[in-house]
Design a protein around this motif. Sequence first.
Motif, mmCIF file in Angstrom:
data_model
loop_
_atom_site.group_PDB
_atom_site.id
_atom_site.type_symbol
_atom_site.label_atom_id
_atom_site.label_comp_id
_atom_site.label_asym_id
_atom_site.label_seq_id
_atom_site.Cartn_x
_atom_site.Cartn_y
_atom_site.Cartn_z
ATOM 1 N N SER A 149 -1.994 -3.998 3.838
ATOM 2 C CA SER A 149 -3.121 -4.547 3.089
ATOM 3 C C SER A 149 -3.632 -3.568 2.047
ATOM 4 O O SER A 149 -4.312 -3.972 1.089
ATOM 5 C CB SER A 149 -4.253 -4.912 4.049
ATOM 6 O OG SER A 149 -4.688 -3.770 4.770
ATOM 7 N N TYR A 150 -3.309 -2.269 2.209
ATOM 8 C CA TYR A 150 -3.809 -1.275 1.261
ATOM 9 C C TYR A 150 -3.161 -1.398 -0.117
ATOM 10 O O TYR A 150 -3.585 -0.731 -1.065
ATOM 11 C CB TYR A 150 -3.610 0.141 1.810
ATOM 12 C CG TYR A 150 -2.172 0.555 2.018
ATOM 13 C CD1 TYR A 150 -1.465 1.197 1.018
ATOM 14 C CD2 TYR A 150 -1.518 0.304 3.217
ATOM 15 C CE1 TYR A 150 -0.142 1.581 1.193
ATOM 16 C CE2 TYR A 150 -0.201 0.693 3.417
ATOM 17 C CZ TYR A 150 0.473 1.325 2.408
ATOM 18 O OH TYR A 150 1.781 1.689 2.596
ATOM 19 N N LEU A 151 -2.155 -2.266 -0.252
ATOM 20 C CA LEU A 151 -1.524 -2.505 -1.547
ATOM 21 C C LEU A 151 -2.185 -3.662 -2.289
ATOM 22 O O LEU A 151 -1.855 -3.921 -3.440
ATOM 23 C CB LEU A 151 -0.032 -2.781 -1.369
ATOM 24 C CG LEU A 151 0.756 -1.670 -0.658
ATOM 25 C CD1 LEU A 151 2.196 -2.096 -0.436
ATOM 26 C CD2 LEU A 151 0.690 -0.375 -1.448
ATOM 27 N N GLY A 152 -3.118 -4.332 -1.637
ATOM 28 C CA GLY A 152 -3.899 -5.362 -2.294
ATOM 29 C C GLY A 152 -3.207 -6.705 -2.370
ATOM 30 O O GLY A 152 -1.993 -6.829 -2.200
ATOM 31 N N VAL A 153 -4.000 -7.735 -2.624
ATOM 32 C CA VAL A 153 -3.452 -9.070 -2.838
ATOM 33 C C VAL A 153 -2.835 -9.121 -4.233
ATOM 34 O O VAL A 153 -3.086 -8.269 -5.081
ATOM 35 C CB VAL A 153 -4.545 -10.140 -2.681
ATOM 36 C CG1 VAL A 153 -5.120 -10.130 -1.272
ATOM 37 C CG2 VAL A 153 -5.665 -9.950 -3.708
ATOM 38 N N GLY A 154 -2.005 -10.134 -4.469
ATOM 39 C CA GLY A 154 -1.320 -10.242 -5.745
ATOM 40 C C GLY A 154 -2.282 -10.348 -6.918
ATOM 41 O O GLY A 154 -3.421 -10.814 -6.786
ATOM 42 N N ALA A 155 -1.817 -9.934 -8.092
ATOM 43 C CA ALA A 155 -2.676 -9.930 -9.277
ATOM 44 C C ALA A 155 -3.218 -11.314 -9.600
ATOM 45 O O ALA A 155 -4.361 -11.459 -10.035
ATOM 46 C CB ALA A 155 -1.905 -9.367 -10.468
ATOM 47 N N VAL A 156 -2.409 -12.356 -9.393
ATOM 48 C CA VAL A 156 -2.890 -13.709 -9.684
ATOM 49 C C VAL A 156 -4.035 -14.093 -8.754
ATOM 50 O O VAL A 156 -4.873 -14.936 -9.110
ATOM 51 C CB VAL A 156 -1.745 -14.746 -9.586
ATOM 52 C CG1 VAL A 156 -0.708 -14.514 -10.670
ATOM 53 C CG2 VAL A 156 -1.096 -14.728 -8.205
#
Length: 418
Positions: free
Chosen positions: A268-275
């Motif tokens: 989760s530390y990589l974040g949700v997708g940019a969209v």
Amino acid sequence: MRRRPLLSGLALPLSALLILPVGGGSAAGDARHWQQWVTGWAASPVAGGEIPSGDCPAGRGSKDRTVRNVVFLSAGGDEVRVRLSNAFGERSIRVGRASVAVQSEGAAAVPATLRPLTFDGRRGVTLPADAEMFSDPVELDARALSTLLVSVYTPQATGPVTNHPLTAQRNFVAGGDTTLDPSGGRFGRASCWMLTSGVDVERSKRFTGTVVVLGDSITDAAATTVNANRRWPDHLARRLNAVEGPSLSVANAGLAGNMLLRERELGSYLGVGAVDRLDRDVIDQSGVRTVILLEGINDIGHDASAAEIIEGYRQIIDRTHARGLDIVGGTLLPFKGSSMWTPRRQQTWSAVNRWIRTSGEFDGVVDFAAATASAEDPLRLAPAYDSGDGLHPDDTGTKAMAAAVDLSLLLPRHRTDA
């Protein structure tokens, strides 16, 4: 560049209890663009969790502790407000006290600049789950390209806390309430920003709006010198500060390991997708006028097709245009020689960059690929810019990236290089 008319938003009161639901493009977010604020600093939040490297305690959370975030301002002003974040919290968090100050050195503040923050006039506040909140405005001589300390004390157990990991910035944690301690002597180190996702400065004749850079690790901080503020958006902020007359602040919406189309399984530390993070991390930033998009290399590394990546770009273009914003596309940097390179992925990279350059769907293009390519082999990073992994530019490379931005894309009146 095609210039679309800016929306005229609603005026909101400057109450600190402007609670912002995250990820939904709220009406409150629309109105905030047209108030008296620009984003002086921002960091895209992620869920609290264990991080493979570094010393970030966000996964285990906090109890009777103060976090002190060290933040680099792209724009200055006489008044600031701080955005606290529980964007990924599963429960509400009690903030006992918070403060802001100009950094002296390390965790130490310039004593005369230390300001307690209030929230609708109260020193403490409860952050609801899945929300962000602004403090009341506070007077502070916050100069462009200076560094602030934002301290947040949580008296009760928080559980995992919303944070931004892998910052290339040493931050600090201390036991007890040390928000008003200017010395910094009680603080230990932390490698992430916690519970804070932004600092706004008062809009002025000097700083009239914000450019937001949406990207992955190349935008975020990877391979740049720790505590030196040498990310390419930092260099862009320096260029914009060198311009005479009205200019813009720069908000960094980069996330290490982030993908354009989806959340990675790695963590989760990589974040949700940019969209999926576009509204919170970009469109809802105070004063936003223009977006620069540099995402997609991690999608190529996970074998997304050029058509899929282009469709993701089109979603972001359409949504930013729907809010009256301009969007500039950045070509993906060369990556041959990196661990993710294959001949097939190279073909995808070439097709994506060709579309960015020639489709005409962006309001402008920054050719980062050309600016960072090796003269001998344009599919590779120039040796002078390569951090050593064939993928991430070093400090010199990030400066070359910022230099590649035609400032007339951001400031149409500005036709000569700064």
